[in-house]
Motif scaffolding. Structure first.
Motif, PDB file in Angstrom:
ATOM      1  N   ILE A 184      10.458  33.882 -13.548  1.00  0.00           N
ATOM      2  CA  ILE A 184       9.896  32.159 -13.550  1.00  0.00           C
ATOM      3  C   ILE A 184       8.304  32.312 -14.123  1.00  0.00           C
ATOM      4  CG2 ILE A 184       8.831  30.434 -11.964  1.00  0.00           C
ATOM      5  CD1 ILE A 184      12.091  30.902 -11.770  1.00  0.00           C
ATOM      6  N   ALA A 185       8.035  31.442 -15.049  1.00  0.00           N
ATOM      7  CA  ALA A 185       6.979  31.656 -16.280  1.00  0.00           C
ATOM      8  C   ALA A 185       5.545  31.774 -15.278  1.00  0.00           C
ATOM      9  CB  ALA A 185       7.085  30.294 -17.149  1.00  0.00           C
ATOM     10  N   GLU A 186       5.664  30.846 -13.986  1.00  0.00           N
ATOM     11  CA  GLU A 186       4.432  30.780 -13.127  1.00  0.00           C
ATOM     12  C   GLU A 186       4.298  31.962 -12.088  1.00  0.00           C
ATOM     13  OE1 GLU A 186       7.167  27.522 -11.915  1.00  0.00           O
ATOM     14  OE2 GLU A 186       6.371  28.470 -13.695  1.00  0.00           O
ATOM     15  N   SER A 187       5.299  32.801 -12.237  1.00  0.00           N
ATOM     16  CA  SER A 187       5.262  33.701 -11.032  1.00  0.00           C
ATOM     17  C   SER A 187       3.853  34.486 -11.013  1.00  0.00           C
ATOM     18  CB  SER A 187       6.446  35.035 -11.549  1.00  0.00           C
ATOM     19  OG  SER A 187       6.282  35.995 -10.525  1.00  0.00           O
ATOM     20  N   PRO A 188       3.503  34.635  -9.758  1.00  0.00           N
ATOM     21  CA  PRO A 188       2.303  35.179  -9.291  1.00  0.00           C
ATOM     22  C   PRO A 188       2.554  37.070  -9.355  1.00  0.00           C
ATOM     23  CG  PRO A 188       3.109  34.536  -7.178  1.00  0.00           C
ATOM     24  CD  PRO A 188       4.080  34.006  -8.226  1.00  0.00           C
ATOM     25  N   VAL A 215       8.147  31.145  -2.891  1.00  0.00           N
ATOM     26  CA  VAL A 215       7.733  30.875  -4.269  1.00  0.00           C
ATOM     27  C   VAL A 215       8.787  31.681  -5.034  1.00  0.00           C
ATOM     28  CG1 VAL A 215       6.032  31.590  -5.805  1.00  0.00           C
ATOM     29  CG2 VAL A 215       5.627  30.900  -3.514  1.00  0.00           C
TER      30      VAL A 215
END
Length: 272
Positions: A184-188, A215
């Motif tokens: 997932i591109a926005e993964s923390p 998330v």
């Protein structure tokens, strides 16, 4: 160096602590030898991951009876910075062990990584049956007999559902086929997944239901099915990361899978 908890018998869990200079204290909880998974081989692989990461590793292992005894012990995660659970307890109805495990993170604040069949545990608390009175999510379906027993023993408490703790409840899996991973591109959580990477032959766990605070970190595609296979979720004073990969021993030898484990634990060790 191995040592036994004084109150446990010969078949009890063994706790082993390394003497590494560490970036964090990590407790690894499993049972051996395992029926569906070779937990002895996976433990050996995790020791290598921990050594490479310079964690101070404590291992809790033994047969299932010893595992449940350990999970029921008060504050078993005290002094640890993170926990990794790698076990398979699908048929368990040991609510004291489950509740105490959850409490280590929710109240004790010790974050946890849940690996593969840890998601397929305590199925009778969420897989099918009756809705749980007072459950805020209203997704879990508990075994009628287990729910009745809980209500008799805890008349003023809502029965906990394991799937609500894991964040993504899973009730089945696909065939043993490769899974293509998509970060997932926005993964923390920093995940170094090569483009188009596919796992060895393994199982894709279904996403039976998700809690609203999940998330997603990593998706898996197997044939025409796509599911979240790695995720993050806050849990009271702590948080968890779920990772449903890791069925076969050759996965644990795969540098990409090992990096996923390391990234998950390292993220949880960071001050949040």
């Amino acid at each position: 160096m191995y040592f036994k908890r004084a109150r446990l018998a010969a078949a009890s869990l063994l706790l082993a602590a390394s003497s590494l200079a560490h970036a964090g204290k990590v407790l690894y909880v499993t049972h051996e030898p395992g029926r569906w998974h070779d937990y002895s081989a996976q433990l050996a692989d995790f020791r290598e991951v921990a050594a490479d990461a310079s964690w101070e590793l404590t291992v809790a292992t033994g047969d299932k009876d010893a595992l449940f005894d350990f999970l029921r012990s008060e504050n078993f995660a005290a002094g640890q910075d993170a926990i990794v659970y790698n076990f398979c307890l699908a048929d368990s109805r040991d609510m004291a062990a489950m509740s105490n495990l959850i409490d280590q993170t929710v109240s004790g604040g010790v974050p946890a990584v849940l690996v593969h069949c840890a998601m397929h545990s305590w199925w009778d608390t969420f897989k099918k049956g009756k809705p749980i009175p007072g459950n805020p999510l209203d997704k879990a379906r508990a075994s009628k007999s287990l729910l009745k027993q809980w209500q008799q023993d805890h008349p003023n408490e809502t029965m906990p559902a394991w799937g609500d703790f894991t964040g993504i409840a899973s009730t089945k899996h696909g065939p043993k086929k490769p899974i293509t991973l998509v970060a997932i591109a926005e993964s923390p959580v920093a995940l170094n997944i090569p483009d188009g990477y596919a796992t060895r032959k393994t199982e894709l766990y279904n996403n039976h239901y998700l809690t609203p605070d999940v998330v997603p970190l990593l998706r898996g595609i197997q044939r025409n099915n796509e599911e979240v296979v790695m995720w993050l979720a806050p849990r009271g004073e702590g948080q968890i990361i779920g990772l449903t990969l890791g069925h076969n021993d050759d996965e644990w030898d795969d540098p990409v899978f090992r990096e996923l484990l390391k990234s998950a634990v390292d993220y949880l060790l960071e001050p949040q």
